[in-house]
Design an enzyme around this catalytic site. Structure first.
Site, mmCIF file in Angstrom:
data_model
loop_
_atom_site.group_PDB
_atom_site.id
_atom_site.type_symbol
_atom_site.label_atom_id
_atom_site.label_comp_id
_atom_site.label_asym_id
_atom_site.label_seq_id
_atom_site.Cartn_x
_atom_site.Cartn_y
_atom_site.Cartn_z
ATOM 1 N N GLU A 167 -0.488 -4.787 10.070
ATOM 2 C CA GLU A 167 -0.556 -3.378 10.483
ATOM 3 C C GLU A 167 -1.823 -3.119 11.292
ATOM 4 O OE1 GLU A 167 -0.023 -0.413 7.402
ATOM 5 O OE2 GLU A 167 -0.576 1.210 8.771
ATOM 6 N N ASP A 210 6.744 -1.276 -2.557
ATOM 7 C CA ASP A 210 5.278 -1.399 -2.550
ATOM 8 C C ASP A 210 4.699 -1.311 -3.952
ATOM 9 O OD1 ASP A 210 4.150 -1.895 -0.088
ATOM 10 O OD2 ASP A 210 4.033 0.221 0.499
ATOM 11 N N ASP A 256 4.554 2.847 -0.068
ATOM 12 C CA ASP A 256 3.755 3.860 -0.773
ATOM 13 C C ASP A 256 3.364 4.987 0.186
ATOM 14 O OD1 ASP A 256 1.926 2.428 0.698
ATOM 15 O OD2 ASP A 256 0.480 2.160 -0.946
ATOM 16 N N SER A 257 3.754 4.837 1.469
ATOM 17 C CA SER A 257 3.616 5.952 2.412
ATOM 18 C C SER A 257 4.420 7.157 1.923
ATOM 19 C CB SER A 257 4.091 5.529 3.808
ATOM 20 O OG SER A 257 5.383 4.948 3.728
ATOM 21 N N LYS A 304 5.753 -5.629 -2.339
ATOM 22 C CA LYS A 304 4.741 -5.822 -1.282
ATOM 23 C C LYS A 304 3.396 -5.399 -1.846
ATOM 24 C CE LYS A 304 4.415 -3.116 2.616
ATOM 25 N NZ LYS A 304 3.074 -2.512 2.469
ATOM 26 N N GLU A 338 -1.008 -5.168 -0.717
ATOM 27 C CA GLU A 338 -1.975 -5.212 0.381
ATOM 28 C C GLU A 338 -3.113 -6.175 0.050
ATOM 29 O OE1 GLU A 338 -3.248 -1.282 1.521
ATOM 30 O OE2 GLU A 338 -1.177 -0.578 1.735
HETATM 31 O O1 KIV Z 1 3.797 2.193 2.938
HETATM 32 C C1 KIV Z 1 4.343 1.879 4.004
HETATM 33 O O2 KIV Z 1 5.202 2.595 4.542
HETATM 34 C C2 KIV Z 1 3.934 0.631 4.638
HETATM 35 C C3 KIV Z 1 4.398 0.382 6.025
HETATM 36 C C4 KIV Z 1 3.728 1.299 6.957
HETATM 37 C C5 KIV Z 1 4.244 -1.035 6.423
HETATM 38 O O3 KIV Z 1 3.256 -0.144 4.056
#
Ligand code: KIV
Length: 290
Positions: free
Chosen positions: A205, A106, A67-68, A136, A138
């Site tokens: 992280e 994510d 989600d980055s 994924k 969090e």
């Molecule tokens: O969103 C993302 O890119 C991440 C990584 C930094 C692990 O969660």
């Protein structure tokens, strides 16, 4: 919607891998760590587009549609405004552009925290619409029930503990975690909770090194570090960070290239050639057939 397809090279700029390799699976990634030890660390990078996935695929074990992308692709301030639609669109592109790596997508902020049922609905859509192999999310202990709910229903989950950017407003920033005894103990509890709930791997992280090492040694599932330790079972970075697309480089990033500078120089040359009519030349223009 479709998952993977053979790219049509006659109409697209894409260059598919000539001999597609067998895609890695969740059990293979999980079993990369045996008896609490990993021989060769797992290689994971973020990918958001089909072409980027094609370029990274052969070198990586896992491609993360993180989600980055909110910050990297959409210029947002944080990951909080990222939507399920964004993740689905980019996730599908990355699956189409890859043959070998396990693709993990994510779950965006607000899409899964309310209940395990809500998380299942969103995760099932992400998997069905992208063709990815896992999601994924969090959170540690607080997400254990959700992780168990998903994994028991056919959705592999990679967990994410330590610095969890979706919780930036609770954490008060993006500083490294684990400096106090309380944080230390929480990270260890979180790791154990997501493992016991069925996560096949966990991202750690922004965790101070001794705790990243302790977490890696204490868990049976692979611990993938970012701003953590070389002792982790794998490493992940945001691809644009390690390629040098941005001026700001977080401390934990090694810049392997300065792509921003390459683009700047190249585009400056193009602009100059357009303005002086040096481009296009006869090589780049169509002439009447003789
Ligand atoms: O969103 C993302 O890119 C991440 C990584 C930094 C692990 O969660």
């Amino acid at each position: 919607m479709s998952t993977t397809f053979q790219l049509d090279t006659s109409t697209s700029r894409a260059t598919p891998t000539p001999k597609p390799r067998k895609r890695l699976t969740v059990p293979r990634i999980r079993d990369h760590k045996q008896d609490g030890k990993t021989k060769e660390p797992l290689v994971m990078l973020t990918a958001y587009t089909a072409r980027q996935a094609q370029l990274l695929d052969t070198h990586c074990d896992i491609l993360l549609v993180g989600d980055s992308l909110g910050q990297v692709i959409y210029g947002l301030d944080s990951t909080l405004p990222v939507t399920v639609d964004m993740m689905v669109n980019h996730g599908a592109a990355v699956v189409r552009g890859s043959y070998h790596s396990l693709v993990v997508v994510d779950m965006p902020f607000g899409a899964y925290e309310a209940s395990p049922e809500k998380a299942f609905e969103v995760a099932a859509r992400i998997m069905a619409d992208t063709g990815c192999a896992a999601v994924k999310l969090e959170g540690g202990e607080a997400m254990a029930e959700t992780i168990a709910f998903l994994t028991n229903r056919g959705i592999p989950v990679m967990a994410h503990v330590g610095l969890t950017p979706q919780a930036v407003n609770v954490l008060g920033g993006y500083a490294a975690r684990g400096r106090s005894q309380e944080e230390h103990e929480k990270i260890m509890r979180d790791g154990k909770a997501v493992q016991d709930a069925g996560a096949f791997a966990v991202v750690a992280e922004g965790v101070i090194e001794p705790i990243a090492v302790a977490l890696t040694q204490s868990l049976e599932i692979p611990v993938i570090g970012i701003g953590a330790s070389a002792e982790c079972d794998g490493q992940v970075l945001v691809t644009e960070d390690m390629l040098g697309m941005f001026e700001r480089v977080p401390r934990f990033v090694k810049r392997y290239e300065n792509i921003a500078e390459v683009i700047d120089k190249t585009v400056a040359q193009y602009a100059d050639e357009v303005r002086t009519r040096a481009f296009p030349t006869a090589d780049q223009t169509y002439q009447p057939k003789k």
